[in-house]
Design a protein around this motif. Structure first.
Motif, PDB file in Angstrom:
ATOM      1  N   LYS A 175       0.833  -1.197   0.000  1.00 27.31           N
ATOM      2  CA  LYS A 175       0.000   0.000   0.000  1.00 27.31           C
ATOM      3  C   LYS A 175       0.864   1.242   0.000  1.00 27.31           C
ATOM      4  O   LYS A 175       1.999   1.214   0.461  1.00 27.31           O
ATOM      5  N   GLY A 176       0.261   2.323  -0.450  1.00 27.12           N
ATOM      6  CA  GLY A 176       0.899   3.622  -0.330  1.00 27.12           C
ATOM      7  C   GLY A 176       0.790   4.114   1.104  1.00 27.12           C
ATOM      8  O   GLY A 176       0.075   3.533   1.933  1.00 27.12           O
ATOM      9  N   PHE A 177       1.469   5.208   1.415  1.00 23.25           N
ATOM     10  CA  PHE A 177       1.495   5.733   2.779  1.00 23.25           C
ATOM     11  C   PHE A 177       0.093   6.060   3.299  1.00 23.25           C
ATOM     12  O   PHE A 177      -0.279   5.645   4.399  1.00 23.25           O
ATOM     13  N   LEU A 178      -0.710   6.821   2.529  1.00 25.94           N
ATOM     14  CA  LEU A 178      -2.039   7.223   2.999  1.00 25.94           C
ATOM     15  C   LEU A 178      -2.972   6.023   3.172  1.00 25.94           C
ATOM     16  O   LEU A 178      -3.723   5.945   4.151  1.00 25.94           O
ATOM     17  N   GLN A 179      -2.913   5.061   2.246  1.00 26.13           N
ATOM     18  CA  GLN A 179      -3.749   3.867   2.375  1.00 26.13           C
ATOM     19  C   GLN A 179      -3.345   3.039   3.588  1.00 26.13           C
ATOM     20  O   GLN A 179      -4.187   2.497   4.296  1.00 26.13           O
ATOM     21  N   ALA A 180      -2.057   2.974   3.864  1.00 24.06           N
ATOM     22  CA  ALA A 180      -1.574   2.257   5.050  1.00 24.06           C
ATOM     23  C   ALA A 180      -2.064   2.951   6.324  1.00 24.06           C
ATOM     24  O   ALA A 180      -2.438   2.286   7.296  1.00 24.06           O
ATOM     25  N   MET A 181      -2.079   4.290   6.317  1.00 21.07           N
ATOM     26  CA  MET A 181      -2.568   5.039   7.476  1.00 21.07           C
ATOM     27  C   MET A 181      -4.060   4.792   7.694  1.00 21.07           C
ATOM     28  O   MET A 181      -4.502   4.602   8.824  1.00 21.07           O
TER      29      MET A 181
END
Length: 158
Positions: free
Chosen positions: A57-63
């Motif tokens: 995942k990208g950073f925002l999706q992981a968050m």
């Protein structure tokens, strides 16, 4: 008697609203209706596996994934949640009154053949992957829901 259809958009990820959606869906299926539940945005959390799943995942999706509850057992109440204590108290009272919990209602829905569709657009936006969701789902977009709703005599948004 002609079989009728019911469609339910499950937008909320709150325990009480998820329970209402599954109670209605199971009741309709028990009456012989064909039922489709379309899970979108916060409603997708109901379908998440409780265990952590490795997914690229990208950073925002992981968050997003880290901040949202994983699965039906971790949902809070829409009112009087009190940091999770409200949901715990509700579950205790439900057990005392022999009321089926959300996980049991979900299992009954599967047994009754209720179609559960995860919204692919919401999954993309929120960074939820198929591997993170429970088995037995279908994956589709809004056009699929609308086609189901066109054939339905009852449409609910929960």
């Amino acid at each position: 008697m002609e079989k009728t259809k019911k469609t339910i958009i499950v937008f909320s990820g709150d325990l009480d609203k998820a329970m209402a959606a599954f109670v209605i869906a199971n009741g309709a299926a028990a009456m012989g209706d064909e039922v489709t539940m379309f899970f979108t945005f916060w409603g997708l959390n109901i379908l998440r596996r409780p265990e952590k799943v490795k997914a690229k995942k990208g950073f925002l999706q992981a968050m997003f994934g880290a901040m949202m509850p994983r699965g039906a057992g971790r949902l809070g109440l829409s009112k009087m949640n009190f940091g999770g204590m409200g949901a715990k108290m509700m579950k205790i009272v439900m057990r005392q009154k022999n009321v089926a919990g959300l996980e049991e209602l979900m299992a009954t829905a599967r047994e009754q053949g209720i179609k559960m569709i995860a919204c692919t657009m919401s999954m993309d936006v929120m960074g939820i992957t198929r591997e993170e969701l429970v088995d037995g789902l279908e994956y589709a977009g809004v056009a699929t829901y609308l086609a189901e709703a066109d054939e339905s005599n009852v449409n609910l948004f929960i």
